[in-house]
Structures are given as structure tokens and as C-alpha cells.
Write an enzyme that holds these catalytic residues in place. Structure first.
Site, PDB file in Angstrom:
ATOM      1  N   TYR A  93       0.802  -1.225   0.000  1.00 14.20           N
ATOM      2  CA  TYR A  93       0.000   0.000   0.000  1.00 14.20           C
ATOM      3  C   TYR A  93       0.837   1.280   0.000  1.00 14.20           C
ATOM      4  O   TYR A  93       0.295   2.373   0.047  1.00 14.20           O
ATOM      5  CB  TYR A  93      -0.956   0.006   1.197  1.00 14.20           C
ATOM      6  CG  TYR A  93      -0.317  -0.399   2.506  1.00 14.20           C
ATOM      7  CD1 TYR A  93       0.382   0.512   3.292  1.00 14.20           C
ATOM      8  CD2 TYR A  93      -0.419  -1.711   2.945  1.00 14.20           C
ATOM      9  CE1 TYR A  93       0.961   0.124   4.481  1.00 14.20           C
ATOM     10  CE2 TYR A  93       0.155  -2.102   4.145  1.00 14.20           C
ATOM     11  CZ  TYR A  93       0.844  -1.186   4.913  1.00 14.20           C
ATOM     12  OH  TYR A  93       1.428  -1.575   6.094  1.00 14.20           O
ATOM     13  N   TYR A  94       2.172   1.183  -0.056  1.00 13.55           N
ATOM     14  CA  TYR A  94       3.007   2.387  -0.149  1.00 13.55           C
ATOM     15  C   TYR A  94       2.886   2.990  -1.550  1.00 13.55           C
ATOM     16  O   TYR A  94       3.115   2.301  -2.548  1.00 13.55           O
ATOM     17  CB  TYR A  94       4.482   2.060   0.105  1.00 13.55           C
ATOM     18  CG  TYR A  94       4.863   1.730   1.523  1.00 13.55           C
ATOM     19  CD1 TYR A  94       3.982   1.917   2.589  1.00 13.55           C
ATOM     20  CD2 TYR A  94       6.122   1.230   1.816  1.00 13.55           C
ATOM     21  CE1 TYR A  94       4.355   1.613   3.885  1.00 13.55           C
ATOM     22  CE2 TYR A  94       6.504   0.936   3.112  1.00 13.55           C
ATOM     23  CZ  TYR A  94       5.608   1.119   4.144  1.00 13.55           C
ATOM     24  OH  TYR A  94       5.986   0.816   5.432  1.00 13.55           O
ATOM     25  N   HIS A  95       2.570   4.273  -1.620  1.00 10.43           N
ATOM     26  CA  HIS A  95       2.463   4.973  -2.909  1.00 10.43           C
ATOM     27  C   HIS A  95       1.623   4.174  -3.910  1.00 10.43           C
ATOM     28  O   HIS A  95       1.969   4.071  -5.093  1.00 10.43           O
ATOM     29  CB  HIS A  95       3.847   5.263  -3.498  1.00 10.43           C
ATOM     30  CG  HIS A  95       4.660   6.233  -2.690  1.00 10.43           C
ATOM     31  ND1 HIS A  95       5.710   5.841  -1.896  1.00 10.43           N
ATOM     32  CD2 HIS A  95       4.566   7.580  -2.536  1.00 10.43           C
ATOM     33  CE1 HIS A  95       6.231   6.899  -1.296  1.00 10.43           C
ATOM     34  NE2 HIS A  95       5.551   7.960  -1.663  1.00 10.43           N
ATOM     35  N   ASP A  96       0.519   3.598  -3.407  1.00 12.15           N
ATOM     36  CA  ASP A  96      -0.402   2.841  -4.271  1.00 12.15           C
ATOM     37  C   ASP A  96       0.286   1.730  -5.053  1.00 12.15           C
ATOM     38  O   ASP A  96      -0.076   1.432  -6.194  1.00 12.15           O
ATOM     39  CB  ASP A  96      -1.116   3.791  -5.252  1.00 12.15           C
ATOM     40  CG  ASP A  96      -2.028   4.773  -4.540  1.00 12.15           C
ATOM     41  OD1 ASP A  96      -2.637   4.377  -3.525  1.00 12.15           O
ATOM     42  OD2 ASP A  96      -2.130   5.931  -5.000  1.00 12.15           O
ATOM     43  N   GLY A  97       1.291   1.118  -4.438  1.00 12.54           N
ATOM     44  CA  GLY A  97       1.965  -0.017  -5.068  1.00 12.54           C
ATOM     45  C   GLY A  97       3.200   0.332  -5.870  1.00 12.54           C
ATOM     46  O   GLY A  97       3.922  -0.566  -6.317  1.00 12.54           O
TER      47      GLY A  97
END
Length: 347
Positions: A93-97
Site C-alpha cells: 500500500y506504499y504509494h499505491d503499489g
């Protein structure tokens, strides 16, 4: 394990892709690097005493609010490798993948996968830690990271809507398929973690080897119960330094303003500890951050700081703390003024 010819040989095997796509040797820098290594819990995974988390990157050279880039990730991964770090953490889920994709590309270009340890925090925003979400999400993460397996899969929080038996069984099945090697947890109460361990143990499934928390010189509430449990379970402690770093930054900024410093001294329960950290930093010709991390390495049990680096100089600053040796008297001096805190919320 201290820096040695064995480690030098190991990291000289790390391969960097040249401009034309052909492999070029990536040399581990004996002049720059001083790193120690430890085993994760009862597993056979050997990792550096620092773990580099990708959550705080993408701002140093591009400016706040800018999207991270592949170039930026390559730059940071290479710098970490040169410092002797072989343990990298990211999340789906970091920076939308995007972090998974960029980290996977960087490691594929600059490192030998067999010498690198990848930790992945996984949580599905819709289905939590259900079996369906885990299997679907891990397949996607493996493709994004461009790898056949993940060394350490971390549950970042407790899922109050999915039975723990369903989650732990899914993790065990992933280990049997070879998609993941070990499992860890983060931000759980001691009773929750023990419930997960006992559920796995009861069914003969793989148990957890790491727990990540906010444990630090400024937040020692985990010493009351959680750390005792982890030691008995032979589970390694990974410490997220984000909360502590914010406190150190505020302390340094306030010292520049006399009025702010007086206000902080009168209101912040951490001020006495920070002040003593400052005194020892001056004594050792070090920084507050180095004293804070040197404190970890003077403890009897292994603690692995998890560092999210915005500035690469900060990474060098932290790794240099391995060479600072605090005496038992200095440890007592740092710990003496600690005041109990409220428990940081487990999300």
C-alpha cells in the site's frame, strides 16, 4: 557478525546491470561500510542490523509532494548496498503499489537476489487479512517486486474482522508453496501476538519470527510485557524509528529558539532523556540520532532499527552508530529519567 573478509566477499558478489544491460561488478566498499549482521528469530535468515524501509523516500531530491521515481529508488538502493544493508522493507500500500515496482526493479538491477532479504507488509483495504485477499495480493506483489519469493511477510496490524486461524493458515500455506519464507507481525498487543502464535503452534503451522513496534529510548512501554514475550518466543524485535525521529527533530529545532526550548522543557516528558542524549552525543562526538541507535546495539537482545530515509546522509549517520560503544553507566544515565507513556495506538 562483524565486518570481515567473508562479508566483503559476499557483497562483492552483488551484481549491477551496466548501461548496455550486461552485468557489471558492484563492489562492496571496505572504506565506507561497517555493518553487523544478525539472524531473524529462530529462522536462518541473516540480515543487516538495519532495515531500509521505502515509505519515506521520494522527497529528498524532488521536493515534498512529488511522486517517487525509479531513478530515486535506484540511487537509494545502491547507497544502502554500499553501506552493507541487505534488508529492505516495503508494503503493498506504499504509494499505491509504486514502491514495490521500483524496489523490485532496483534490486534486480543492482543486487544478487540470493543475498538480499525482502520484507513485505501486506494488508488489503477491502478484505483485510482474509485467505482470499492474502493469496490474491501476494501473487500481485511477487509480480511487482519481480521475484519468486518474499523473505519475510509482515502483518502490519490486527484484523478484527477475519478469524486469526484463517489468516495464519493462509500464511502457512504460502510458506509451503515457496512464495514466502518467514512471517512477522507489527503493531499488535501482546495478547494478540500470542493468540496468533498459539493458533499456529496448535495446528503445527509456521510461527512468527519478528515483531515490529515503536520501541526506542524515548518509548519503552514494550519492556513491560511485549519484549518479555518476544524473548521467550525467540522472536526478533524490529523498531520503527519514525516516532522517535520526529521527537529528535522537534528537540533540535526548539533548541534554536530559547522560548521554544523553555516551553518544551516544561511540557515534554521526553525532554530530560533528550537532554542526556545531547550530552552523550557531545561526549562521543556524535549526533542525537547516533546515540539513540547506539543504545539499541548496547542492549543484550538484538533489535533491528527500521529506517525510512529521506536524506542519504541520514543513512550514513545511522550506520556509523554501530561504532559507538555505550558503557553500562552511560546506558543507565540515558534510561534513568524515562517517564511512563500512554500506549501508542495499535491501529
Amino acid at each position: 557478525m562483524y565486518y570481515s573478509d567473508l562479508i566483503l566477499k559476499l557483497f562483492n558478489n552483488i551484481v549491477e546491470k551496466g548501461a548496455g544491460g550486461s552485468p557489471a561488478p558492484f563492489i562492496f566498499s571496505k572504506e565506507r561500510a561497517y555493518m553487523e549482521y544478525a539472524r531473524l528469530g529462530k529462522s536462518m535468515l541473516q540480515v543487516s542490523r538495519f532495515c531500509m524501509d521505502t515509505k519515506d523516500w521520494g522527497t529528498a531530491r524532488q521536493g515534498e509532494g512529488c511522486e517517487p521515481s525509479q531513478e530515486e529508488m535506484d540511487h537509494r538502493v545502491k547507497h544502502a548496498l554500499e553501506a552493507g544493508i541487505n534488508f529492505f522493507e516495503t508494503a503493498n500500500y506504499y504509494h499505491d503499489g509504486l514502491d514495490e515496482i521500483y524496489l523490485g526493479n532496483a534490486l534486480r538491477r543492482h543486487a544478487d537476489r540470493e543475498q538480499i532479504r525482502i520484507a513485505l507488509k501486506f494488508y488489503d483495504q477491502e478484505d483485510g487479512l482474509s485467505r482470499k485477499a492474502i493469496f490474491r495480493g501476494i501473487q500481485k506483489s511477487l509480480k511487482s517486486l519481480r521475484t519468486d519469493y518474499i523473505d519475510l511477510l509482515i502483518l502490519p496490524k490486527w484484523d478484527y474482522h477475519t478469524p486469526i486461524k484463517e489468516t495464519v493458515e493462509a500464511l502457512h500455506d504460502l510458506i509451503k508453496t515457496g512464495y514466502i519464507r518467514q512471517i512477522g507481525a507489527a503493531d499488535m498487543y501482546a495478547y494478540q501476538f500470542m493468540k496468533a502464535q498459539e493458533t499456529a503452534r496448535m495446528h503445527g503451522w509456521r510461527t512468527f519470527v519478528t515483531m515490529q513496534s515503536n520501541y526506542s529510548l524515548l518509548y519503552r512501554e514494550d519492556e513491560r510485557e511485549l519484549l518479555k514475550l518476544l524473548k521467550e518466543e525467540n522472536v526478533s524485535v524490529c523498531s520503527d524509528l519514525s516516532w522517535m525521529l520526529n521527537k529528535i527533530t522537534a528537540f533540535k529545532n526548539n533548541r534554536k529558539d530559547q522560548n521554544e526550548m523553555i516551553a518544551e522543557k516544561n511540557s515534554d516528558v521526553d525532554y530530560p532523556v533528550l537532554q542526556r542524549m545531547s550530552e552523550l552525543a557531545e561526549k562521543h562526538d556524535a549526533t542525537l540520532l547516533q546515540i539513540a541507535t547506539a543504545w539499541f546495539f548496547a542492549k543484550e537482545d538484538v533489535v533491528i532499527p527500521v529506517i525510512g530515509i529521506k536524506e542519504l546522509d541520514e543513512l550514513d549517520e545511522m550506520t556509523a552508530s554501530l561504532q559507538i560503544k555505550l558503557s553500562p553507566d552511560e546506558m543507565r544515565y540515558l534510561e534513568e529519567p524515562y517517564v511512563p507513556h500512554g500506549i501508542l495506538e495499535r491501529v
